[in-house]
Design an enzyme around this catalytic site. Structure first.
Site, mmCIF file in Angstrom:
data_model
loop_
_atom_site.group_PDB
_atom_site.id
_atom_site.type_symbol
_atom_site.label_atom_id
_atom_site.label_comp_id
_atom_site.label_asym_id
_atom_site.label_seq_id
_atom_site.Cartn_x
_atom_site.Cartn_y
_atom_site.Cartn_z
ATOM 1 N N ARG A 169 0.831 -1.224 0.000
ATOM 2 C CA ARG A 169 0.000 0.000 0.000
ATOM 3 C C ARG A 169 0.862 1.270 0.000
ATOM 4 N NH1 ARG A 169 -2.116 -3.523 -1.254
ATOM 5 N NH2 ARG A 169 -3.787 -4.700 -0.283
ATOM 6 N N SER A 219 -10.241 -0.123 4.120
ATOM 7 C CA SER A 219 -9.582 -0.425 5.401
ATOM 8 C C SER A 219 -9.187 0.857 6.113
ATOM 9 C CB SER A 219 -8.327 -1.268 5.158
ATOM 10 O OG SER A 219 -8.683 -2.473 4.539
ATOM 11 N N GLU A 289 -4.632 3.621 6.855
ATOM 12 C CA GLU A 289 -4.516 3.409 5.402
ATOM 13 C C GLU A 289 -5.187 4.574 4.679
ATOM 14 O OE1 GLU A 289 -4.840 -0.566 3.792
ATOM 15 O OE2 GLU A 289 -6.053 0.210 2.148
#
Ligand SMILES: Cc1cc2nc3c(=O)[nH]c(=O)nc-3n(C[C@H](O)[C@H](O)[C@H](O)COP(=O)(O)OP(=O)(O)OC[C@H]3O[C@@H](n4cnc5c(N)ncnc54)[C@H](O)[C@@H]3O)c2cc1C
Length: 310
Positions: A169, A219, A289
């Site tokens: 990510r 998320s 995130e």
């Protein structure tokens, strides 16, 4: 200097709640949709000359947006940035403004396999490069051949995943003010019904395990090494807990749901409470995130060659 003319008319005092998956946020002074690279370059030069703060919005599926009236400009890529073009040997060139779902659909229609996992991620390709978006054990870096990047100095570069430093990510785009204009993915020829079956299976898995009917930003936290943020948040007793107008999803604890009218303060409080509990009770650092939208002025030149080979 006046605002340069654009194909799509600018919008003033634009409400942002409808521009993001979580359905939160105040307004922005000026909202510009850019139809092509020439327009984008012109507007970036104008923003720099005017010293105006700006932010590039993808599909708003990973953003926490402040409730106030934001001073500055939000840019979004439209027009030719949404195009998806087949290239030789099972490749697709895809504009950064195109949706992940559109890319998955296009690949399926051509019997190209490799981006089925994007069929469950609601962001844009630009956002997917920025985040190295991934799901179901796959991530964009696996199929990305290169991404075309516009640097703050107006230089166009074609960078490979390694040069983009794509990790879990993360990518180089997160620490620079570079903009992804398009990407090329390398896929393989497969069977359309096999591709459709795989996508359907993953979509069903999502419907069972995640709050797909709720407004979320995906998320809330990245998974710590060798663990799952959802497991940690559940073990800390937060699952289903309400913070004003939002709650930790009773279906999956790493999702924050907007129950209607959630405020920036409530989201902030939920995030901080979970982070503090994880740190104090388990010694785990949870890293968000989702990103907080913040308008910033143009950067002085960033030397990308410091990070990667051209
Ligand atoms: C229901 C749901 C499920 C999700 N599931 C997943 C999942 O399984 N896996 C996953 O990885 N993510 C998931 N997400 C999160 C999100 O979809 C991804 O992170 C996505 O890549 C963000 O793209 P976006 O276009 O919405 O970016 P935005 O949220 O609009 O922006 C996020 C950041 O990307 C930057 N950005 C956007 N476009 C560009 C560009 N062209 N160039 C440079 N920077 C750019 C923005 O400036 C911002 O900093 C989910 C979100 C939701 C709502």
């Amino acid at each position: 200097m006046g605002l340069p003319p654009l194909l799509i008319p600018p919008k003033k005092n634009q409400p942002l709640a409808r521009k993001c998956s979580f359905g939160m946020g105040g307004t922005v002074e000026l909202f510009l949709t850019l139809s092509n690279t020439a327009e984008l370059k012109t507007i970036l030069a104008w923003l720099k000359a005017e010293g105006r703060p700006w932010f590039l919005l993808g599909r708003g599926t990973n953003l926490i947006i402040p409730d106030r009236a934001l001073k500055g400009v939000i840019l979004q890529l439209g027009g030719t940035f949404k195009e998806i073009t087949p290239k030789k040997a099972h490749r697709l060139s895809v504009g950064a403004g195109a949706g992940d779902l559109a890319l998955a659909r296009k690949a399926r229609s051509l019997a190209f396999s490799g981006v089925e996992f994007l069929g469950t991620i609601p962001g844009s390709i630009g956002g997917a490069v920025y985040m190295n978006a991934g799901a179901h054990g796959h991530e964009l870096a696996e199929v990305l051949e290169w991404a075309e990047i516009l640097t703050p100095e107006g230089e166009l570069l074609q960078l490979k995943p390694q040069e983009l430093q794509m990790g879990y990510r993360s990518s180089l785009l997160q620490s620079t003010r570079c903009i992804c204009l398009r990407a090329q993915v390398r896929l393989s020829l497969s069977n359309p019904s096999k591709i459709a079956a795989q996508e359907k299976k993953w979509q069903q898995q999502r419907r069972i395990s995640q709050p797909t009917q709720a407004r979320t930003f995906g998320s809330l936290f990245k998974n710590p090494p060798e663990d799952h943020a959802g497991r940690i948040i559940e073990a800390l007793g937060f699952k289903g807990k309400q913070f004003g107008h939002c709650r930790i999803s009773p279906i999956h604890a790493n999702f924050l749901e907007n129950l209607g009218g959630a405020t920036f303060k409530e989201v902030w409080r939920a995030t901080k409470r979970i982070q503090a509990a994880a740190q104090q009770q388990m010694g785990v650092t949870l890293i968000p995130e989702a990103e907080t939208l913040s308008l910033q002025p143009s950067l002085s030149p960033c030397n990308l060659s410091l990070f990667c080979a051209k």
